[in-house]
Scaffold this motif. Structure first.
Motif, PDB file in Angstrom:
ATOM      1  N   UNK A 107       0.849  -1.197   0.000  1.00 44.52           N
ATOM      2  CA  UNK A 107       0.000   0.000   0.000  1.00 44.52           C
ATOM      3  C   UNK A 107       0.880   1.240   0.000  1.00 44.52           C
ATOM      4  N   UNK A 108       0.250   2.369  -0.230  1.00 40.07           N
ATOM      5  CA  UNK A 108       0.927   3.652  -0.114  1.00 40.07           C
ATOM      6  C   UNK A 108       0.318   4.426   1.043  1.00 40.07           C
ATOM      7  N   UNK A 109       1.155   5.192   1.721  1.00 35.50           N
ATOM      8  CA  UNK A 109       0.683   5.961   2.871  1.00 35.50           C
ATOM      9  C   UNK A 109       1.311   7.347   2.873  1.00 35.50           C
ATOM     10  N   UNK A 110       0.607   8.228   3.533  1.00 42.13           N
ATOM     11  CA  UNK A 110       1.082   9.599   3.736  1.00 42.13           C
ATOM     12  C   UNK A 110       0.632  10.028   5.117  1.00 42.13           C
ATOM     13  N   UNK A 111       1.448  10.798   5.808  1.00 41.56           N
ATOM     14  CA  UNK A 111       1.133  11.169   7.181  1.00 41.56           C
ATOM     15  C   UNK A 111       1.341  12.655   7.405  1.00 41.56           C
ATOM     16  N   UNK A 122      -3.593  12.571  11.794  1.00 42.29           N
ATOM     17  CA  UNK A 122      -4.104  12.377  10.436  1.00 42.29           C
ATOM     18  C   UNK A 122      -3.149  11.525   9.611  1.00 42.29           C
ATOM     19  N   UNK A 123      -3.713  10.569   8.892  1.00 45.04           N
ATOM     20  CA  UNK A 123      -2.918   9.674   8.055  1.00 45.04           C
ATOM     21  C   UNK A 123      -3.790   9.208   6.893  1.00 45.04           C
ATOM     22  N   UNK A 124      -3.135   8.906   5.760  1.00 44.87           N
ATOM     23  CA  UNK A 124      -3.837   8.497   4.549  1.00 44.87           C
ATOM     24  C   UNK A 124      -3.243   7.196   4.030  1.00 44.87           C
ATOM     25  N   UNK A 125      -4.091   6.347   3.440  1.00 44.17           N
ATOM     26  CA  UNK A 125      -3.649   5.104   2.808  1.00 44.17           C
ATOM     27  C   UNK A 125      -4.345   4.993   1.453  1.00 44.17           C
ATOM     28  N   UNK A 126      -3.648   4.472   0.461  1.00 42.61           N
ATOM     29  CA  UNK A 126      -4.272   4.284  -0.844  1.00 42.61           C
ATOM     30  C   UNK A 126      -3.652   3.078  -1.553  1.00 42.61           C
ATOM     31  N   UNK A 127      -4.299   2.655  -2.641  1.00 38.64           N
ATOM     32  CA  UNK A 127      -3.793   1.583  -3.505  1.00 38.64           C
ATOM     33  C   UNK A 127      -3.437   0.338  -2.686  1.00 38.64           C
ATOM     34  N   UNK A 128      -4.372  -0.110  -1.865  1.00 43.13           N
ATOM     35  CA  UNK A 128      -4.131  -1.220  -0.935  1.00 43.13           C
ATOM     36  C   UNK A 128      -4.432  -2.537  -1.642  1.00 43.13           C
ATOM     37  N   UNK A 129      -3.439  -3.410  -1.701  1.00 43.95           N
ATOM     38  CA  UNK A 129      -3.664  -4.723  -2.305  1.00 43.95           C
ATOM     39  C   UNK A 129      -2.914  -5.793  -1.514  1.00 43.95           C
ATOM     40  N   UNK A 130      -3.340  -7.040  -1.692  1.00 39.08           N
ATOM     41  CA  UNK A 130      -2.801  -8.128  -0.892  1.00 39.08           C
ATOM     42  C   UNK A 130      -2.900  -9.421  -1.678  1.00 39.08           C
TER      43      UNK A 130
END
Length: 250
Positions: free
Chosen positions: A111-115, A237-245
């Motif tokens: 996944x991608x994250x931003x904080x 605050x935190x963000x997550x995107x494009x989550x795959x498994x």
């Protein structure tokens, strides 16, 4: 969110106390949560052909949160939402972590994250719901606006294994990539394309580190052979995107 209105000032002078309307406004201000940043929406995520062939499935592509729910809940908790094509946690206090509905044993998660600045969050795995908090069972890939303690730096196995390398900088848009690979007891943490931590659950080294940590009094910490993946709500605050498994053979 458990939001407690600000206490009234002490004193015997009645006129010094705020009236009903100002007090209500103060209470509402105390309950307010920061909005998502003014940023362009991420485009809908399309699984690359190579990942599709390797068996990955998308948990979040910028749309709904159907693959998730709250810890010890069947619904998405307040504080978690979809904003600008990402899973966004607004930083409110006392919010439950966000869990995958499915449980996983051996797997590869990307996944991608931003904080936000000074943020503290994490990605946990093999989480059970036998305890109040996810970290009483699940090991954690640390997400932090980095500090000097190596055991708490981004990419660390929180409080147990420091990253072997300093965290690689985020891209120009502030997004980072996290990858967690679990095959049986062997675990790898990858940060922005670099493997930074390797450890083995239940090994002599693992047991010694747990015994020296705050997890020593948690009998189920790191013991489950499978469990949920959790995105941590930690007051930032935190963000997550494009989550795959994808599931892996042990």
């Amino acid at each position: 969110m458990r939001c407690t209105p600000p206490s009234r000032p002490r004193g015997s002078v009645r006129a010094a106390r705020p009236g009903p309307l100002p007090f209500l406004l103060l209470a509402l201000a105390a309950c307010a949560t920061p909005p998502p940043p003014d940023a362009p929406a991420s485009p809908p995520f399309a699984l690359p052909a190579a990942e599709r062939a390797a068996g990955f499935e998308v948990l979040f592509d910028g749309g709904g949160l159907d693959a998730f729910r709250g810890h010890r809940s069947d619904v998405v908790p307040p504080g978690w939402q979809v904003a600008a094509g990402a899973i966004y946690f607004d930083g409110r206090r006392f919010a439950p972590d966000l869990l995958t509905r499915e449980r996983y044993a051996s797997f590869e998660l990307v996944l991608e994250w931003r904080a936000a600045p000074d943020a503290n969050s994490g990605i946990l795995f093999h989480v059970t719901e036998d305890h109040r908090d996810t970290w009483e069972s699940g090991p954690e890939f640390q997400i932090l606006d980095d500090e000097s303690d190596p055991l708490h730096r981004t990419g660390a196995n929180y409080a147990l294994h420091p990253p072997a390398l300093e965290a690689a900088p985020a891209g120009g848009d502030g997004w980072n990539e996290a990858r967690i690979v679990v095959r049986g007891p062997r675990v790898e943490h990858w940060h922005n394309g670099t493997r930074v931590v390797v450890y083995e659950l239940g090994s002599a080294d693992w047991e010694a580190r747990v015994a020296r940590s705050k997890f020593d009094w948690m009998p189920d910490y790191g013991r489950a052979a499978e469990g949920h993946v959790a995105l941590q709500a930690h007051g930032s605050p935190v963000w997550f995107r494009n989550v795959r498994i994808r599931r892996l053979a042990p």
